[in-house]
Design a protein around this motif. Structure first.
Motif, PDB file in Angstrom:
ATOM      1  N   ALA A   1      38.286  23.835  62.407  1.00 10.26           N
ATOM      2  CA  ALA A   1      38.284  24.303  60.994  1.00 10.26           C
ATOM      3  C   ALA A   1      36.978  24.584  60.268  1.00 10.26           C
ATOM      4  O   ALA A   1      36.655  25.415  59.396  1.00 10.26           O
ATOM      5  CB  ALA A   1      39.363  23.364  60.372  1.00 10.26           C
TER       6      ALA A   1
ATOM      7  N   SER B   1      35.180  27.671  61.069  1.00  5.15           N
ATOM      8  CA  SER B   1      35.666  28.749  60.151  1.00  5.15           C
ATOM      9  C   SER B   1      35.120  28.529  58.798  1.00  5.15           C
ATOM     10  O   SER B   1      34.732  29.576  58.253  1.00  5.15           O
ATOM     11  CB  SER B   1      37.271  28.726  60.103  1.00  5.15           C
ATOM     12  OG  SER B   1      37.480  28.940  61.365  1.00  5.15           O
TER      13      SER B   1
ATOM     14  N   ARG C   1      44.052  27.735  64.253  1.00  5.02           N
ATOM     15  CA  ARG C   1      42.911  26.943  63.926  1.00  5.02           C
ATOM     16  C   ARG C   1      43.612  26.011  62.692  1.00  5.02           C
ATOM     17  O   ARG C   1      42.654  25.636  61.834  1.00  5.02           O
ATOM     18  CB  ARG C   1      41.899  27.929  63.333  1.00  5.02           C
ATOM     19  CG  ARG C   1      41.424  28.796  64.096  1.00  5.02           C
ATOM     20  CD  ARG C   1      40.429  29.725  63.697  1.00  5.02           C
ATOM     21  NE  ARG C   1      40.724  30.655  62.544  1.00  5.02           N
ATOM     22  CZ  ARG C   1      41.345  32.049  62.809  1.00  5.02           C
ATOM     23  NH1 ARG C   1      41.371  32.105  64.162  1.00  5.02           N
ATOM     24  NH2 ARG C   1      41.678  32.563  61.826  1.00  5.02           N
TER      25      ARG C   1
ATOM     26  N   ASP D   1      43.901  30.321  59.864  1.00  2.00           N
ATOM     27  CA  ASP D   1      43.360  29.074  59.434  1.00  2.00           C
ATOM     28  C   ASP D   1      44.334  27.927  58.615  1.00  2.00           C
ATOM     29  O   ASP D   1      45.590  28.718  58.153  1.00  2.00           O
ATOM     30  CB  ASP D   1      42.061  29.202  58.603  1.00  2.00           C
ATOM     31  CG  ASP D   1      41.108  30.034  59.227  1.00  2.00           C
ATOM     32  OD1 ASP D   1      40.472  29.280  60.276  1.00  2.00           O
ATOM     33  OD2 ASP D   1      40.696  31.093  58.853  1.00  2.00           O
TER      34      ASP D   1
END
Length: 527
Positions: free
Chosen positions: A282, A285, A467, A494
């Motif tokens: 995470a 990202s 994710r 995400d």
């Protein structure tokens, strides 16, 4: 486990804390079995209970709920009794708070839809009042009575209590990346003080707040609501609770959605390590997005995610040595522990990334830690008056009862540090040490890692986000392989969990299942 989907008006569907739970959501979901990192540590499957109700439990199953208006307009509340100890139903009761809002539409009623936001320790009633009862799709709310019960030991259901507000302030600021033996002893001392506080205030209750007991309470509620089968949406730890229900009562499974799935078969060390890697994914990202923004304080366009991580780690180290002002009325400064909590809290929802960039900019460039403190406080459920909810207390109580602790002492943590730091150069050290708290718990665990098969259950929808920081996607894959009737629904994106977070594809698939009983196609993927 960690929490907070900051863009939403409700408390995140997970709950835990660097210190209060054995490690973020991981601890929240489970504190673990053995010290193995190899994955599955127990091959036994959770056994179903007899389909007939034992005579000793008949008074509980036969009870009628007395509903009354309460709190938020349009909601009703009731109190339900359950045995404190299912092995000795005559040894006393635990009183559980229940709330509902009635179906709003004219279509054929579908019964009750029970919701749980996760944790353990998250208030299901708070979630229902603040979001699910008003924010779930209108067509779902039209057909179902939306229902929530705070699990035993949580919020309005005889809450576990441990420390006062000032004590919790000290606890949350304890350094979870000790540099020497003195700091290690201070961290161990904090865990011991927390555990002692819980034992002093809630000794008998601590022995009976397991997930299995909470799942059995859900079956009593199902009966009290007049439903022959349970319809349920659980997120994060709520998936472990829902899967446990399915394993115990497969013939009573109606439509179950398990969003942000847990894997009950893994040891604590494996769970914590997986989750550490999940937060790193995470953060990667976030880092890639951050450097594309003009207000990113951790790098500029072209800066690699690895370098962004190094820049954040350097900032944490600076705070470790020199905490910065926050303007807090109680004089708290922002040190490494609170700053790390604030950053991880924002990993739960990409909608919080802009807030995190702003907070980091203020802290790194203006020496103002107020923004990160706000994120940390929201995670810990600390209000402006310095009062904490019981979320962190219940979180540890359930985790440490469900499974043995991941580590038995500091020496084991130190040996495991390389693997955690490899999983996440930014968060690994802190998450490894956060896995130590159950070592000092005042009551012995009653559970162990296990598979859940729920043979004979109706189709169960398991949802995984690729994710997801707190419940890594591999956990959803594993749970879907264990449950004999599971359908895995994948969200390529995400954030923590998927339902109600902006994906029309996900929402449509789940709504069709809840309203028509049609599970998603096998291996369905959404983005």
């Amino acid at each position: 486990m960690y929490i907070r989907r900051s863009s939403r008006p409700f408390r995140p569907r997970t709950a835990a804390a660097l210190l209060a739970a054995a490690a973020l959501l991981v601890s929240a979901c489970s504190s673990g079995g053995t010290a193995s990192t190899s994955g599955t540590t127990a091959q036994a499957a959770l056994a179903a209970l007899p389909t007939s109700t034992p005579s000793a439990l008949s008074p509980y199953y036969g009870q009628k709920l007395s509903w009354r208006t309460c709190g938020v307009p349009g909601f009703e509340c009731a109190t339900m009794k359950a045995p404190l100890d299912y092995a000795r139903p005559d040894a006393g009761d635990v009183r559980l708070a229940v709330a509902r809002t009635k179906a709003t539409g004219k279509g054929k009623p579908l019964g009750s839809l029970l919701v749980n936001p996760g944790g353990p320790g998250g208030s299901a009633i708070g979630y229902l009042e603040q979001y699910a009862g008003i924010g779930y799709p209108a067509k779902v709310r039209a057909r179902y009575d939306m229902v929530a019960v705070d699990p035993r030991g949580v919020a309005r259901s005889e809450p576990v209590e441990c420390l006062g507000g000032r004590q919790m302030d000290t606890y949350t600021q304890t350094d979870t990346t000790p540099d020497d033996r003195k700091e290690t002893d201070e961290l161990v001392g904090a865990y011991k003080k927390f555990a002692t506080g819980c034992g002093a205030h809630s000794t008998e209750l601590l022995r009976h707040v397991s997930t299995v007991e909470a799942a059995r309470d859900m079956d009593i509620l199902r009966a009290a609501l007049g439903d022959s089968k349970l319809t349920y949406v659980g997120a994060s730890y709520g998936t472990f609770l829902g899967a446990t229900y399915a394993g115990l009562f497969p013939s009573r499974v109606g439509r179950l959605v398990l969003d942000g799935a847990m894997d009950p078969s893994l040891s604590a060390r494996r769970l914590n390590l997986d989750q550490t890697a999940g937060f790193e994914t995470a953060f990667q990202s976030f880092a890639k997005d951050c450097v594309q923004q003009s207000d990113c304080p951790l790098g500029r366009k072209g800066t690699s995610p690895a370098q962004v991580g190094k820049n954040l780690s350097a900032f944490f180290k600076k705070l470790d040595a020199h905490p910065i002002p926050t303007g807090d009325a109680d004089g708290r400064k922002l040190g490494e522990a609170l700053a790390t909590t604030g950053v991880i809290a924002a990993m739960y929802d990409e909608g919080a990334w802009a807030q995190l960039r702003e907070s980091l900019t203020s802290a790194m460039k203006e020496n103002d830690g107020a923004g990160l403190l706000v994120l940390s406080d929201s995670y810990y459920e600390r209000d402006a008056d310095g009062r904490y909810s019981n979320m962190m207390f219940a979180n540890a109580a359930v985790n440490c009862l469900d499974l043995p602790g991941a580590f038995t002492g500091p020496d084991q943590v130190e040996k495991a540090l390389p693997s955690f730091e490899k999983a996440s150069p930014v968060f690994g050290e802190g998450l490894a040490w956060a896995s130590l708290n159950c070592a000092y718990w005042p009551v012995k665990p009653t559970g162990a890692p296990h598979r859940i098969e729920a043979k004979g259950a109706a189709p169960i929808v398991v949802v995984g986000t690729t994710r997801d920081p707190a419940t890594p996607y591999r956990w959803a894959q594993s749970l879907s392989r264990q449950l004999t009737s599971a359908r895995l629904l994948t969200y390529e994106g995400d954030g923590h969990t998927a339902y109600g977070r902006g994906s029309t594809c996900i929402d449509s698939a789940i709504n069709a299942y809840l309203l028509r009983g049609t599970p998603p196609a096998k291996a369905k993927r959404c983005s």
